[in-house]
Design a protein around this motif. Structure first.
Motif, PDB file in Angstrom:
ATOM      1  N   UNK A 272       0.808  -1.218   0.000  1.00 35.82           N
ATOM      2  CA  UNK A 272       0.000   0.000   0.000  1.00 35.82           C
ATOM      3  C   UNK A 272       0.843   1.270   0.000  1.00 35.82           C
ATOM      4  N   UNK A 273       0.418   2.244  -0.826  1.00 31.90           N
ATOM      5  CA  UNK A 273       1.163   3.478  -0.984  1.00 31.90           C
ATOM      6  C   UNK A 273       0.936   4.476   0.148  1.00 31.90           C
ATOM      7  N   UNK A 274      -0.265   4.477   0.690  1.00 29.53           N
ATOM      8  CA  UNK A 274      -0.612   5.439   1.742  1.00 29.53           C
ATOM      9  C   UNK A 274      -0.990   4.664   2.990  1.00 29.53           C
ATOM     10  N   UNK A 275      -0.042   4.172   3.707  1.00 23.84           N
ATOM     11  CA  UNK A 275      -0.360   3.277   4.825  1.00 23.84           C
ATOM     12  C   UNK A 275      -1.288   3.912   5.854  1.00 23.84           C
ATOM     13  N   UNK A 276      -1.104   5.218   6.146  1.00 22.25           N
ATOM     14  CA  UNK A 276      -1.950   5.823   7.172  1.00 22.25           C
ATOM     15  C   UNK A 276      -3.347   6.150   6.676  1.00 22.25           C
ATOM     16  N   UNK A 277      -3.590   6.110   5.323  1.00 24.34           N
ATOM     17  CA  UNK A 277      -4.935   6.344   4.801  1.00 24.34           C
ATOM     18  C   UNK A 277      -5.697   5.038   4.609  1.00 24.34           C
ATOM     19  N   UNK A 278      -5.009   3.917   4.730  1.00 26.85           N
ATOM     20  CA  UNK A 278      -5.635   2.627   4.438  1.00 26.85           C
ATOM     21  C   UNK A 278      -6.245   2.004   5.687  1.00 26.85           C
TER      22      UNK A 278
END
Lengths: 352, 296
Positions: A272-278
């Motif tokens: 995942x590219x945006x770990x904190x948005x996932x």
């Protein structure tokens, strides 16, 4: 021809098939009237043609109100769903009909018909009767017949409905190309969104007699303005509690969300590219969709659906994955809102 | 020449393709066919043959004398004249009624459809009596007509009126289902191509209904020439003046001139044959021009 439809309303008995529909069509545009069957599209088309009369509202062609003009005087060409070819006339006579009515000279008629036969690729079939033609050929005859008197506006009612799926695709492109070449303003009715998206410059979405949205196909797809449009165009699923997802806490209060699977990414924790948005979720099921995987993931009590490329390592049911929802579409009955994932663009990443 | 209008059923094609599992055993088939033929023979063929046998019983001379008798010729003339007036009238009425019923929606449409069937429902005698009650010397318009010296009852106008009344359903009945199944799309297409009502009718509607129309006209004509009951009431049976062929047959019969009576009757039978042949020809032509598009 420049067309204005203003507050058009039509009732059949107690059933309102068209209510307060207004739109404008610029000269030379190819416009699709799209919507589910029985939504009033054909009635609107027929009112524009003068085959049906509105209870209220105006239809204006090039600045001139045409409400009271009969179809004969509107300068239109109409292609009917079942073509309505004159069965006792040859292909030649069918195409020539509109010209004979206008008392054109024999020589002129022959030339014009020959021109249209050439244009529609019907050369050599002019002596045939409609019952001796295939569905696709019949459609071309109907098209040539409607174009023969050089109308300013071409109206087509479900032009591909009576043709089998294989030929339909071919004819769609052919029709688009043909209309482009003739340069005529065109409105066609369809219930097939793929067809509308492929053929039309602009789509007008009609649902239960009301205009839902008008715009270019890509615009409608990306920015649906009503819940109906969002669910009708493309694939989508419903989320009951979207505010529980990361990045979407700020949306409309108490609203539900419509989400397109193509705006959802599913990945193994390291991808995942945006770990904190996932969000973290558990794969419930995986379906093979021919050219991609469709993955259903449970996030708490909610289920989201996403596509995954065949190139990537496949995920298995029961596996823990990261889910990134890029965008969803909120509605609460009164208001609607398009919402991007707020965490994706967090201006203050935690590691600074 | 009965009071019913068959539609374009095509039983022959259907029977040929009937699969074995829903078909009957051979003996049942033979039994049914035999029954039908026997019945047809007894009820139709034998009486018809007897007409010719009786007519020619006393030789060809008597036969030709009977049909060239001045009264017989006058009856032929009157019958032809009556048909020549009433068939076109009913053709126009039938087309107009079928057009109105199938192309427009209006109040009282169902009532109109029911009324078209009325002549089939009432006894022909009543149909004649209506006109006597209207135009007879004791009728509603009787005094007025007498004053102006207009003769309707016991004259040609009465006979024509009664015939028109009895035969008016034929054309309309034939056209209504046909036009209903065709719908209005071709007319709409013609309208969008700029055609006005008149051209639409001649170039689009009429060619589409021509076989049905012709069929209706043939049936209407057959009945117009053969009508007995209604005409009998209004005609007055004045020999050489208000006698149509069927009435003339009856008069001769009542006068015990059997051979002459059957000779004149044979003319009507011949007319029936002509009608059957014409009807067969129309059906055959109609079948040759399919209205369903071919499957791809």
């Amino acid at each position: 021809m420049h067309i204005v439809v203003d507050n058009l309303t039509k009732r059949f008995g107690s059933l309102t098939v068209c209510r307060d529909v207004s739109f404008t069509i610029d000269k030379g545009r190819l416009v699709g009237l799209l919507g589910p069957s029985g939504g009033g599209k054909t009635t609107i088309l027929r009112m524009i043609a003068g085959l049906e009369f509105p209870d209220s509202g105006d239809i204006v062609f090039d600045g001139k109100r045409v409400n009271d003009l009969p179809p004969q005087e509107r300068g239109i060409g109409f292609v009917f769903q079942n073509y309505a070819l004159f069965k006792h006339m040859t292909v030649f006579d069918n195409i020539a009909f509109g010209l004979t009515v206008r008392k054109k000279q024999k020589k002129q008629i022959r030339e014009r018909v020959a021109e249209l036969l050439e244009l529609t690729g019907l050369n050599g079939l002019e002596r045939r009767y409609p019952h001796q033609l295939s569905g696709g050929q019949r459609q071309r005859v109907a098209f040539a017949r409607a174009l023969a008197p050089e109308p300013q506006l071409l109206l087509l009612d479900e032009p591909f409905a009576a043709i089998d799926a294989k030929v339909r695709r071919e004819l769609r492109l052919w029709l688009k190309e043909m209309i482009r070449r003739v340069g005529i303003t065109t409105i066609f009715v369809t219930h097939d969104q793929e067809e509308a998206a492929e053929v039309a410059d602009e789509i007008i979405l009609i649902h239960q007699g009301k205009l839902e949205q008008k715009g270019e196909p890509i615009q409608i797809y990306q920015n649906p303005q009503t819940p109906f449009v969002a669910t009708f165009i493309g694939e989508s699923f419903l989320l009951e509690q979207p505010w529980q997802l990361k990045g979407f806490e700020e949306g409309l209060k108490g609203a539900k969300a419509i989400v397109r699977p193509e705006f959802v990414e599913v990945g193994k924790p390291h991808e995942t590219l945006h770990p904190h948005a996932a969000e973290k979720g558990v794969v419930r099921s995986v379906y093979f969709r021919g050219n991609k995987w469709q993955v259903e993931v449970e996030i708490g009590s909610q289920t989201v659906s996403a596509y995954r490329s065949l190139e990537k390592e496949p995920v298995q049911p029961g596996e823990e994955v990261h889910v990134l929802v890029h965008r969803l579409y909120l509605f609460n009955g009164e208001q609607t809102q398009m919402l991007e994932n707020g965490m994706k663009f967090d201006p203050l990443p935690v590691h600074i | 020449m009965a009071g019913s209008v068959p539609t374009y059923a095509r039983p022959a094609d259907a029977a040929a393709e009937r699969p074995r599992h829903i078909n009957e055993p051979v003996y049942v088939q033979r039994l049914l066919i035999g029954l039908a033929l026997l019945f047809l023979g007894l009820v139709l063929v034998v009486p018809l043959l007897s007409v010719f046998v009786q007519a020619l019983k006393k030789g060809a001379d008597v036969y030709f004398q009977a049909i060239t008798d001045p009264d017989a010729l006058s009856a032929v003339r009157l019958t032809l004249l009556t048909a020549a007036i009433s068939v076109p009238l009913n053709t126009i009425f039938g087309v107009a009624a079928a057009w109105a019923i199938t192309k427009f929606s209006f109040r009282g449409k169902q009532v109109l459809i029911s009324f078209i069937d009325l002549p089939f429902a009432v006894s022909p005698v009543i149909s004649g009596l209506i006109f006597v009650l209207l135009f007879g010397s004791k009728g509603w318009f009787g005094p007025f007509l007498a004053e102006h010296d207009i003769k309707i009852i016991f004259a040609l106008p009465g006979i024509v009126l009664a015939t028109v009344f009895v035969t008016f359903p034929f054309v309309a009945r034939e056209l209504i289902p046909l036009m209903q199944s065709q719908g209005t799309q071709e007319e709409e297409a013609a309208a969008t191509l700029g055609a006005g009502g008149w051209r639409m009718f001649w170039k689009v509607t009429l060619p589409n209904i021509k076989w049905g129309l012709l069929y209706g006209i043939i049936l209407c004509n057959a009945r117009a020439m053969g009508e007995f009951g209604a005409v009998s009431v209004v005609s007055g049976h004045i020999r050489g003046s208000t006698n149509t062929l069927p009435l003339h047959v009856e008069i001769l019969y009542n006068e015990y001139q059997f051979s002459a009576s059957f000779a004149v009757a044979s003319l009507l039978v011949l007319l029936a044959f002509v009608t059957l042949i014409a009807k067969g020809w129309v059906e055959w032509k109609h079948r040759k021009t399919p209205d369903e598009p071919l499957k791809e």
